[in-house]
Scaffold this active site. Structure first.
Site, mmCIF file in Angstrom:
data_model
loop_
_atom_site.group_PDB
_atom_site.id
_atom_site.type_symbol
_atom_site.label_atom_id
_atom_site.label_comp_id
_atom_site.label_asym_id
_atom_site.label_seq_id
_atom_site.Cartn_x
_atom_site.Cartn_y
_atom_site.Cartn_z
ATOM 1 N N GLY A 28 40.679 11.802 39.680
ATOM 2 C CA GLY A 28 41.474 12.971 39.311
ATOM 3 C C GLY A 28 41.908 13.804 40.503
ATOM 4 O O GLY A 28 41.886 13.339 41.632
ATOM 5 N N HIS A 34 47.854 9.286 44.608
ATOM 6 C CA HIS A 34 47.606 8.756 43.253
ATOM 7 C C HIS A 34 48.932 8.385 42.579
ATOM 8 O O HIS A 34 49.029 7.359 41.898
ATOM 9 C CB HIS A 34 46.898 9.809 42.386
ATOM 10 C CG HIS A 34 45.548 10.224 42.891
ATOM 11 N ND1 HIS A 34 45.323 11.445 43.481
ATOM 12 C CD2 HIS A 34 44.353 9.584 42.881
ATOM 13 C CE1 HIS A 34 44.043 11.536 43.798
ATOM 14 N NE2 HIS A 34 43.426 10.434 43.459
ATOM 15 N N GLN A 58 28.565 7.852 43.147
ATOM 16 C CA GLN A 58 29.057 7.546 44.488
ATOM 17 C C GLN A 58 29.045 8.751 45.413
ATOM 18 O O GLN A 58 29.476 8.661 46.557
ATOM 19 C CB GLN A 58 30.452 6.916 44.418
ATOM 20 C CG GLN A 58 31.564 7.851 44.017
ATOM 21 C CD GLN A 58 32.857 7.090 43.776
ATOM 22 O OE1 GLN A 58 32.993 6.355 42.791
ATOM 23 N NE2 GLN A 58 33.805 7.214 44.682
ATOM 24 N N GLN A 146 44.939 1.945 50.338
ATOM 25 C CA GLN A 146 44.472 1.528 51.669
ATOM 26 C C GLN A 146 43.769 2.680 52.391
ATOM 27 O O GLN A 146 43.000 2.469 53.311
ATOM 28 C CB GLN A 146 45.674 1.014 52.481
ATOM 29 C CG GLN A 146 45.351 0.517 53.878
ATOM 30 C CD GLN A 146 44.330 -0.613 53.880
ATOM 31 O OE1 GLN A 146 44.310 -1.435 52.966
ATOM 32 N NE2 GLN A 146 43.465 -0.634 54.888
ATOM 33 N N SER A 183 44.567 13.676 50.422
ATOM 34 C CA SER A 183 43.217 13.518 49.875
ATOM 35 C C SER A 183 42.979 14.683 48.929
ATOM 36 O O SER A 183 43.447 15.806 49.186
ATOM 37 C CB SER A 183 42.189 13.561 51.011
ATOM 38 O OG SER A 183 40.899 13.823 50.474
ATOM 39 N N ARG A 185 40.430 16.203 48.726
ATOM 40 C CA ARG A 185 39.595 17.174 49.453
ATOM 41 C C ARG A 185 40.404 18.104 50.339
ATOM 42 O O ARG A 185 39.866 19.108 50.822
ATOM 43 C CB ARG A 185 38.552 16.439 50.301
ATOM 44 C CG ARG A 185 37.510 15.708 49.479
ATOM 45 C CD ARG A 185 36.377 15.192 50.343
ATOM 46 N NE ARG A 185 35.245 14.789 49.544
ATOM 47 C CZ ARG A 185 35.098 13.589 48.990
ATOM 48 N NH1 ARG A 185 36.034 12.666 49.164
ATOM 49 N NH2 ARG A 185 34.036 13.302 48.262
#
Ligand code: AMP
Length: 286
Positions: A28, A34, A58, A146, A183, A185
């Site tokens: 998400g 994405h 994870q 990737q 990302s 993050r």
């Protein structure tokens, strides 16, 4: 778009699906990376399933799991906009019911770089959840980025070793115009950290340039890359074989340059694959 919560419901949809089924596994907090995976799936597949599951298994740090950005409503709207057919968003209990005690582990490959930094449980968590998703959704093609190069190598090995009947489609890393790899993050970066975060992609470009300029000594390439990180000390910056993740000493053929660094409290990773004309007979790569 159907939003599906249970494995049974997902299985019922799968039985009705005809033609090629594509699965895009995600945690998400969607961004253009994405979206690129979803678009690739939409282009090729008759039915596109996106899974949305923040996989506790994870995460090596509880704080990282707690801070992981979540916005299912926005994600669902974006997935629907991109023509996704099914958003499969199970609960933690649906994926890990009480008594769950099975783990899928790829030895060796899972223990270096990301595995070494994040602990042995990280890739076992990834492999176990991806195995479950592949069983529940039974896609013909599964899409991965990737950006997570080691995840790709680990999953390729798992699929090969266990004869999992799925094709893996790997999509190139999507970047901001200034080079920062997208990302989930990145939302944690303040403006100063956002600038320092560029040290990762800058290091990769420097490695590419060193190799393009004829440097074949892996240690010298790594030194050139570290030199442009402007004081950011990477957790690792390594030149490895893209499939085995064995370190290389001489650049010859395909080489993966991978970097990880903490920018403030945020841990970022990036990588690039460089191709050089392979030396006939091969160069020593120990
Ligand atoms: P995540 O939600 O972070 O687990 O990512 C879901 C999928 O998107 C994984 O296969 C990632 O490798 C992929 N992905 C994440 N960031 C990017 C990016 N910047 N470009 C391409 N794919 C990405």
């Amino acid at each position: 778009m159907n939003v599906v919560r249970s494995n049974a419901e997902m299985g019922a949809h799968r039985l009705l699906a005809t033609g090629t089924v594509g699965l895009v596994p995600t945690m998400g907090a969607f961004h253009a990376g994405h979206h690129a995976l979803m678009r690739a799936a939409r282009e090729r597949c008759d039915t596109v399933v996106v899974s949305l599951f923040v996989n506790p298994a994870q995460f090596d740090e509880a704080a990282d799991l707690d801070a992981y950005p979540r916005d299912e409503e926005r994600d669902a709207a974006e997935a629907a906009e991109l023509g996704v057919d099914i958003l499969y968003a199970p609960s933690v209990d649906e994926i890990y019911p009480p008594g769950f005690s099975t783990s899928v582990r790829v030895d060796g490959l899972s223990d270096v770089l990301e595995g070494a930094e994040r602990g042995p449980g990280h890739f076992a968590g990834v492999c176990t959840v991806v195995t479950k998703l592949l069983h529940v959704v039974a896609p013909d093609v599964a899409y991965f980025g990737q950006k997570d190069a080691q995840q790709v190598a680990v999953l390729r090995r798992m699929v090969r070793d266990l004869d999992v009947p799925v094709e893996l489609a790997i999509i190139p890393t999507v970047r901001e115009p200034d080079g920062l790899a997208l990302s989930s993050r990145n939302v944690h970066l303040d403006p100063g950290e956002r600038r320092r975060a560029l040290s990762l992609s800058r290091a990769l470009r420097a490695a590419e340039e060193a190799i393009a300029g004829g440097e074949r000594d892996a240690a010298a390439v790594a030194t050139a890359a570290r030199a442009v990180m402007n004081g950011v000390d990477p957790e690792y910056l390594a030149l490895v074989d893209p499939d085995s993740f064995e370190p290389i000493t001489t650049v010859d053929g395909r080489v993966l340059v991978a970097v990880a660094a903490r920018i403030g409290a945020t841990r970022l990773i990036d990588n690039t694959i460089v191709h050089t004309a392979a030396t006939p007979g091969g160069a020593p790569t120990t």
